[in-house]
Motif scaffolding. Structure first.
Motif, short mmCIF file in Angstrom:
data_model
loop_
_atom_site.label_atom_id
_atom_site.label_comp_id
_atom_site.label_asym_id
_atom_site.label_seq_id
_atom_site.Cartn_x
_atom_site.Cartn_y
_atom_site.Cartn_z
N SER A 92 -2.14 -3.13 -6.64
CA SER A 92 -3.04 -1.99 -6.76
C SER A 92 -2.44 -0.73 -6.14
O SER A 92 -1.79 -0.79 -5.10
CB SER A 92 -4.36 -2.31 -6.06
N ASN A 93 -2.72 0.40 -6.76
CA ASN A 93 -2.37 1.69 -6.17
C ASN A 93 -3.56 2.31 -5.45
O ASN A 93 -3.43 3.36 -4.86
CB ASN A 93 -1.81 2.64 -7.22
N SER A 94 -4.73 1.63 -5.50
CA SER A 94 -5.92 2.21 -4.87
C SER A 94 -6.36 1.47 -3.61
O SER A 94 -7.06 2.06 -2.78
CB SER A 94 -7.07 2.27 -5.87
N VAL A 95 -6.00 0.20 -3.47
CA VAL A 95 -6.35 -0.55 -2.26
C VAL A 95 -5.13 -1.31 -1.75
O VAL A 95 -4.22 -1.62 -2.52
CB VAL A 95 -7.51 -1.56 -2.50
N ASN A 96 -5.12 -1.60 -0.48
CA ASN A 96 -4.06 -2.40 0.12
C ASN A 96 -4.30 -3.87 -0.20
O ASN A 96 -5.45 -4.29 -0.34
CB ASN A 96 -4.02 -2.18 1.63
N ASP A 124 -8.29 -7.04 -1.97
CA ASP A 124 -8.78 -5.71 -1.59
C ASP A 124 -8.95 -5.66 -0.08
O ASP A 124 -9.93 -6.15 0.48
CB ASP A 124 -10.12 -5.43 -2.28
N SER A 173 -8.74 0.84 1.53
CA SER A 173 -7.78 1.92 1.33
C SER A 173 -7.30 2.44 2.67
O SER A 173 -7.50 3.60 3.01
CB SER A 173 -8.41 3.04 0.51
N LYS A 174 -6.69 1.57 3.43
CA LYS A 174 -6.24 1.92 4.77
C LYS A 174 -4.98 2.77 4.70
O LYS A 174 -4.13 2.59 3.84
CB LYS A 174 -5.97 0.66 5.58
N GLY A 205 0.82 -1.20 0.00
CA GLY A 205 0.00 0.00 0.00
C GLY A 205 0.86 1.25 0.00
O GLY A 205 2.08 1.19 -0.06
#
Length: 132
Positions: A56-60, A76, A79-80, A45
């Protein structure tokens, strides 16, 4: 024999998006000659753009390093915020709950050492060891 699990909390930041440093480290881990008794679990993340395809660059996300590549375990995890000690604590708890830890474990934090120390000391006191 014991299974050893190494947890890698990879807050990639601009070191990944600008230089690919986290992806280089992942590739190096994946190329290691690991025994079947070694699990490397990676939490990703904190990055605008990953050079490793699929991250992903949007979710961890959570991955397991396998010889030659990455095996996605969680696609997924939301998005922490990676600098929040609770995010690291939840990763450690997830790893313990999914029986990827035996008697010995190590957490390795990439970049955010001071946040890791807080989260690790909090989590270690709240996650009971697995019994055989």
């Amino acid at each position: 024999e014991d299974t050893v699990t190494i947890m890698v909390y990879m807050c990639a930041t601009d070191l990944e998006s600008k230089s690919g440093m986290a992806s280089n480290d992942l590739a190096e881990m994946a190329s290691a000659n690991l025994s079947d008794n070694v699990n490397i679990i990676v939490y990703t993340g904190g990055c605008k753009s990953w050079r490793t395809t699929g991250i992903s660059n949007s979710v961890n996300q959570i991955y397991r390093i396998r010889q030659g590549g990455l095996q996605q375990l969680v696609s997924d995890d939301g998005s922490k915020v990676m600098t929040d000690p609770a995010t690291l604590s939840s990763f450690i708890s997830w790893t313990a709950a999914n029986r990827r830890i035996s008697r010995r474990a190590r957490a390795s934090c990439w970049i955010m050492e001071r946040y890791c120390k807080t989260a690790i000391s909090t989590t270690i006191t709240t996650v009971p060891p697995k019994r055989k």
